[in-house]
Motif scaffolding. Structure first.
Motif, mmCIF file in Angstrom:
data_model
loop_
_atom_site.group_PDB
_atom_site.id
_atom_site.type_symbol
_atom_site.label_atom_id
_atom_site.label_comp_id
_atom_site.label_asym_id
_atom_site.label_seq_id
_atom_site.Cartn_x
_atom_site.Cartn_y
_atom_site.Cartn_z
ATOM 1 N N ILE A 4 0.868 -1.172 0.000
ATOM 2 C CA ILE A 4 0.000 0.000 0.000
ATOM 3 C C ILE A 4 0.906 1.223 0.000
ATOM 4 N N THR A 5 0.872 1.976 -1.055
ATOM 5 C CA THR A 5 1.726 3.155 -1.119
ATOM 6 C C THR A 5 1.065 4.331 -0.430
ATOM 7 N N LYS A 6 1.898 5.252 0.054
ATOM 8 C CA LYS A 6 1.365 6.472 0.655
ATOM 9 C C LYS A 6 0.509 7.215 -0.358
ATOM 10 N N LEU A 7 0.921 7.175 -1.613
ATOM 11 C CA LEU A 7 0.216 7.911 -2.655
ATOM 12 C C LEU A 7 -1.234 7.450 -2.768
ATOM 13 N N ILE A 8 -1.472 6.154 -2.761
ATOM 14 C CA ILE A 8 -2.853 5.685 -2.925
ATOM 15 C C ILE A 8 -3.666 6.013 -1.675
ATOM 16 N N LYS A 80 -7.216 -10.641 0.111
ATOM 17 C CA LYS A 80 -8.207 -11.500 -0.552
ATOM 18 C C LYS A 80 -8.037 -11.527 -2.066
ATOM 19 N N TRP A 81 -7.810 -10.365 -2.694
ATOM 20 C CA TRP A 81 -7.811 -10.248 -4.149
ATOM 21 C C TRP A 81 -6.418 -10.067 -4.748
ATOM 22 N N GLY A 82 -5.394 -9.973 -3.896
ATOM 23 C CA GLY A 82 -4.055 -9.639 -4.373
ATOM 24 C C GLY A 82 -3.964 -8.125 -4.543
ATOM 25 N N VAL A 83 -2.745 -7.626 -4.699
ATOM 26 C CA VAL A 83 -2.560 -6.187 -4.890
ATOM 27 C C VAL A 83 -2.976 -5.893 -6.325
ATOM 28 N N SER A 84 -4.222 -5.503 -6.464
ATOM 29 C CA SER A 84 -4.824 -5.350 -7.793
ATOM 30 C C SER A 84 -5.882 -4.259 -7.758
ATOM 31 N N TRP A 85 -6.308 -3.860 -8.945
ATOM 32 C CA TRP A 85 -7.378 -2.866 -9.021
ATOM 33 C C TRP A 85 -8.710 -3.448 -8.578
#
Length: 135
Positions: A4-8, A80-85
């Motif tokens: 999880i980036t600070k940007l998001i 749960k979904w992976g690092v994804s959109w």
């Protein structure tokens, strides 16, 4: 909270609470109640959060607590979904595997991606301008 980036997280706070970073923002959720604070923590989570000593008013007065709590729920989606959109969309639309929820996840993720890309591009442009100014 790896991945999880600070940007998001900053983007989520901007989008969900309005550009002015309104710490005490309350947003209506037509499905499950309302969202609280910068990260719009959904009221459906209040019972779970109370087990950890987090009260709804904490989410409206403590920006760090609110962002950390939002990061926790985003991390659950990533687990749960992976690092994804799709996981980003699940932060808003939940985990139910129905066509309607899949469409809501897609639309929300598309919106996040658009703003995330714009913030990243803006950040890169500023960095390039600084390099040019230093030469």
């Amino acid at each position: 909270l790896e991945g999880i980036t600070k940007l998001i997280l900053i983007y989520y706070a901007q989008l969900l609470a309005g550009v002015a970073f309104k710490i005490d923002a309350i947003g209506r959720n037509p499905v499950s109640g309302y969202g609280s604070g910068l990260m719009q923590i959904d009221s459906q989570h209040f019972n779970e959060l109370s087990r950890y000593g987090i009260k709804p008013d904490h989410l409206l007065t403590d920006a760090c607590m609110n962002i950390y709590t939002g990061a926790y729920y985003l991390a659950q989606a990533f687990n749960k979904w992976g690092v994804s959109w799709v996981a980003v969309g699940a932060y808003n639309a939940g985990f139910r595997k129905t066509p309607r929820q899949a469409a809501r996840r897609y639309e929300y993720a598309k919106r996040i991606h658009r703003y995330y890309s714009a913030i990243k591009a803006s950040k890169q442009q500023r960095a390039n301008e600084q390099k040019t100014a230093m030469n």
